[in-house]
Motif scaffolding. Structure first.
Motif, mmCIF file in Angstrom:
data_model
loop_
_atom_site.group_PDB
_atom_site.id
_atom_site.type_symbol
_atom_site.label_atom_id
_atom_site.label_comp_id
_atom_site.label_asym_id
_atom_site.label_seq_id
_atom_site.Cartn_x
_atom_site.Cartn_y
_atom_site.Cartn_z
ATOM 1 N N PHE A 56 18.069 55.119 112.948
ATOM 2 C CA PHE A 56 19.044 54.423 112.110
ATOM 3 C C PHE A 56 18.379 54.043 110.795
ATOM 4 O O PHE A 56 17.237 53.577 110.778
ATOM 5 C CB PHE A 56 19.558 53.142 112.806
ATOM 6 N N ILE A 57 19.093 54.257 109.717
ATOM 7 C CA ILE A 57 18.665 53.794 108.392
ATOM 8 C C ILE A 57 19.730 52.820 107.929
ATOM 9 O O ILE A 57 20.920 53.151 107.940
ATOM 10 C CB ILE A 57 18.545 54.969 107.395
ATOM 11 N N TYR A 58 19.325 51.619 107.539
ATOM 12 C CA TYR A 58 20.319 50.624 107.123
ATOM 13 C C TYR A 58 19.905 49.985 105.804
ATOM 14 O O TYR A 58 18.761 50.082 105.368
ATOM 15 C CB TYR A 58 20.499 49.559 108.210
ATOM 16 N N ALA A 59 20.866 49.331 105.186
ATOM 17 C CA ALA A 59 20.609 48.556 103.972
ATOM 18 C C ALA A 59 21.588 47.393 103.920
ATOM 19 O O ALA A 59 22.738 47.513 104.368
ATOM 20 C CB ALA A 59 20.764 49.427 102.728
ATOM 21 N N THR A 60 21.107 46.280 103.397
ATOM 22 C CA THR A 60 21.961 45.116 103.170
ATOM 23 C C THR A 60 22.161 44.952 101.672
ATOM 24 O O THR A 60 21.416 45.515 100.869
ATOM 25 C CB THR A 60 21.326 43.838 103.749
ATOM 26 N N LYS A 61 23.131 44.142 101.309
ATOM 27 C CA LYS A 61 23.404 43.911 99.888
ATOM 28 C C LYS A 61 22.255 43.181 99.197
ATOM 29 O O LYS A 61 22.190 43.180 97.972
ATOM 30 C CB LYS A 61 24.711 43.148 99.716
ATOM 31 N N ASP A 62 21.347 42.584 99.984
ATOM 32 C CA ASP A 62 20.169 41.939 99.385
ATOM 33 C C ASP A 62 19.285 42.945 98.668
ATOM 34 O O ASP A 62 18.569 42.593 97.739
ATOM 35 C CB ASP A 62 19.335 41.236 100.469
ATOM 36 N N ASP A 63 19.309 44.190 99.121
ATOM 37 C CA ASP A 63 18.531 45.263 98.493
ATOM 38 C C ASP A 63 19.520 46.213 97.827
ATOM 39 O O ASP A 63 19.954 47.202 98.411
ATOM 40 C CB ASP A 63 17.692 45.983 99.549
ATOM 41 N N LYS A 64 19.887 45.868 96.611
ATOM 42 C CA LYS A 64 20.957 46.574 95.893
ATOM 43 C C LYS A 64 20.692 48.073 95.785
ATOM 44 O O LYS A 64 21.592 48.888 95.999
ATOM 45 C CB LYS A 64 21.136 45.956 94.500
ATOM 46 N N LEU A 70 22.907 54.258 100.218
ATOM 47 C CA LEU A 70 23.745 54.530 101.382
ATOM 48 C C LEU A 70 25.214 54.645 100.985
ATOM 49 O O LEU A 70 25.908 55.561 101.429
ATOM 50 C CB LEU A 70 23.559 53.450 102.453
ATOM 51 N N LEU A 71 25.676 53.735 100.140
ATOM 52 C CA LEU A 71 27.077 53.764 99.711
ATOM 53 C C LEU A 71 27.422 55.089 99.049
ATOM 54 O O LEU A 71 28.509 55.639 99.258
ATOM 55 C CB LEU A 71 27.352 52.597 98.753
ATOM 56 N N SER A 72 26.502 55.647 98.270
ATOM 57 C CA SER A 72 26.756 56.894 97.552
ATOM 58 C C SER A 72 26.944 58.086 98.483
ATOM 59 O O SER A 72 27.484 59.113 98.079
ATOM 60 C CB SER A 72 25.619 57.190 96.568
ATOM 61 N N CYS A 73 26.530 57.969 99.742
ATOM 62 C CA CYS A 73 26.697 59.058 100.708
ATOM 63 C C CYS A 73 28.119 59.124 101.258
ATOM 64 O O CYS A 73 28.525 60.157 101.806
ATOM 65 C CB CYS A 73 25.711 58.885 101.864
ATOM 66 N N LEU A 74 28.863 58.035 101.142
ATOM 67 C CA LEU A 74 30.233 57.993 101.660
ATOM 68 C C LEU A 74 31.194 58.723 100.732
ATOM 69 O O LEU A 74 30.997 58.740 99.506
ATOM 70 C CB LEU A 74 30.705 56.544 101.792
ATOM 71 N N VAL A 87 26.503 45.168 105.244
ATOM 72 C CA VAL A 87 25.504 46.091 105.785
ATOM 73 C C VAL A 87 26.120 47.475 105.926
ATOM 74 O O VAL A 87 27.260 47.611 106.379
ATOM 75 C CB VAL A 87 24.998 45.638 107.181
ATOM 76 N N LEU A 88 25.360 48.486 105.534
ATOM 77 C CA LEU A 88 25.725 49.880 105.782
ATOM 78 C C LEU A 88 24.588 50.532 106.559
ATOM 79 O O LEU A 88 23.426 50.165 106.379
ATOM 80 C CB LEU A 88 25.946 50.639 104.470
ATOM 81 N N PHE A 89 24.936 51.492 107.419
ATOM 82 C CA PHE A 89 23.887 52.237 108.108
ATOM 83 C C PHE A 89 24.329 53.672 108.330
ATOM 84 O O PHE A 89 25.509 53.999 108.271
ATOM 85 C CB PHE A 89 23.490 51.573 109.439
ATOM 86 N N VAL A 90 23.340 54.513 108.564
ATOM 87 C CA VAL A 90 23.596 55.891 108.968
ATOM 88 C C VAL A 90 22.840 56.122 110.264
ATOM 89 O O VAL A 90 21.701 55.681 110.422
ATOM 90 C CB VAL A 90 23.197 56.916 107.873
ATOM 91 N N ALA A 152 21.890 63.663 110.004
ATOM 92 C CA ALA A 152 22.765 62.491 109.932
ATOM 93 C C ALA A 152 24.017 62.750 110.755
ATOM 94 O O ALA A 152 24.621 63.814 110.658
ATOM 95 C CB ALA A 152 23.118 62.184 108.481
ATOM 96 N N VAL A 153 24.404 61.761 111.566
ATOM 97 C CA VAL A 153 25.533 61.916 112.479
ATOM 98 C C VAL A 153 26.771 61.191 111.961
ATOM 99 O O VAL A 153 27.849 61.762 111.876
ATOM 100 C CB VAL A 153 25.170 61.386 113.885
ATOM 101 N N ALA A 154 26.629 59.916 111.633
ATOM 102 C CA ALA A 154 27.765 59.103 111.188
ATOM 103 C C ALA A 154 27.234 57.941 110.362
ATOM 104 O O ALA A 154 26.041 57.660 110.360
ATOM 105 C CB ALA A 154 28.561 58.580 112.379
ATOM 106 N N MET A 155 28.145 57.282 109.669
ATOM 107 C CA MET A 155 27.781 56.068 108.946
ATOM 108 C C MET A 155 28.596 54.910 109.485
ATOM 109 O O MET A 155 29.634 55.101 110.119
ATOM 110 C CB MET A 155 28.000 56.236 107.437
ATOM 111 N N GLY A 156 28.111 53.703 109.248
ATOM 112 C CA GLY A 156 28.805 52.518 109.711
ATOM 113 C C GLY A 156 28.716 51.392 108.706
ATOM 114 O O GLY A 156 27.733 51.282 107.966
ATOM 115 N N ALA A 157 29.757 50.581 108.667
ATOM 116 C CA ALA A 157 29.782 49.347 107.881
ATOM 117 C C ALA A 157 29.796 48.200 108.881
ATOM 118 O O ALA A 157 30.513 48.255 109.884
ATOM 119 C CB ALA A 157 31.027 49.303 106.999
ATOM 120 N N VAL A 158 28.998 47.170 108.625
ATOM 121 C CA VAL A 158 28.859 46.043 109.549
ATOM 122 C C VAL A 158 29.122 44.744 108.808
ATOM 123 O O VAL A 158 28.649 44.556 107.679
ATOM 124 C CB VAL A 158 27.436 45.978 110.143
#
Length: 196
Positions: A56-64, A70-74, A87-90, A152-158
């Motif tokens: 899993f690769i994730y990022a929070t809004k704290d790390d713009k 990650l957002l650009s992959c959607l 939070v976004l993850f792949v 990469a399989v899927a992405m998720g928003a948390v």
């Protein structure tokens, strides 16, 4: 806000019943300890040959910068609402077995199992996960430095559920619609496939 189905006829665990995929997320950040609990739950999923092929690769809004990667992959239609999630993850699958290098035909299934654990743990923490297939796996490979042999399989928003009033009208309607599932007789067969 918990969204439940109006069609439940058989009791299931409340984590399953309360799980749903919102598009409206609150600005409230997700604590690091909660994120760790999600990934710990994923870590304990079953897998073929105990390969544990998930990453899993994730990022929070704290790390713009990481979050924007990650957002650009959607796809654009998902970016419209997912950009509000804290939070976004792949999820990523290792395509071969460690012990012999052969193709692991169950890797995607096992990543799905790990992701299901993550989703149920999120539900237990009053968080919600919206999984998405609408993303570019190739862009994720490039932007996130995913190595060869992994896919990469899927992405998720948390995050926590937000106000659906902030969504575009068509998404708001989907957000507020009752959950629907196919009846059991369409998806479960006893002994052999039955076309109804």
């Amino acid at each position: 806000m918990t969204k439940t189905s109006t069609e439940n006829k058989i009791a299931v665990h409340n984590l399953i019943e309360n799980r749903w995929s919102p598009r409206a997320f609150a600005d409230t950040p997700v604590e690091q300890e909660q994120l760790q609990a999600l990934f710990e739950a994923a870590r304990w999923a079953p897998s073929a040959m105990n390969e544990q092929p998930w990453r899993f690769i994730y990022a929070t809004k704290d790390d713009k910068e990481a979050y924007e990667r990650l957002l650009s992959c959607l796809v654009e239609a998902n970016q419209v609402w997912a950009k509000k999630a804290p939070v976004l993850f792949v999820s990523v699958a290792k395509r071969t077995y460690d012990f012999n290098g052969n193709a692991n035909g169950h890797a995607w299934h096992d990543v799905g199992m790990a992701t299901a654990n993550l989703v149920l743990q999120a539900t237990d923490l009053d968080l919600h996960v919206h999984l998405m297939g609408g993303f570019s796996a190739e862009k994720a490979r490039e932007a996130l430095d995913i190595p060869e042999g992994f896919e990469a399989v899927a992405m998720g928003a948390v995050g926590y559920v937000g106000d659906p009033e902030g969504l575009p009208e068509q998404l708001k309607a989907r957000e507020l619609a009752p959950r629907q599932r196919k009846p059991l007789h369409e998806i479960v067969f006893n002994g052999k496939w039955e076309q109804k």
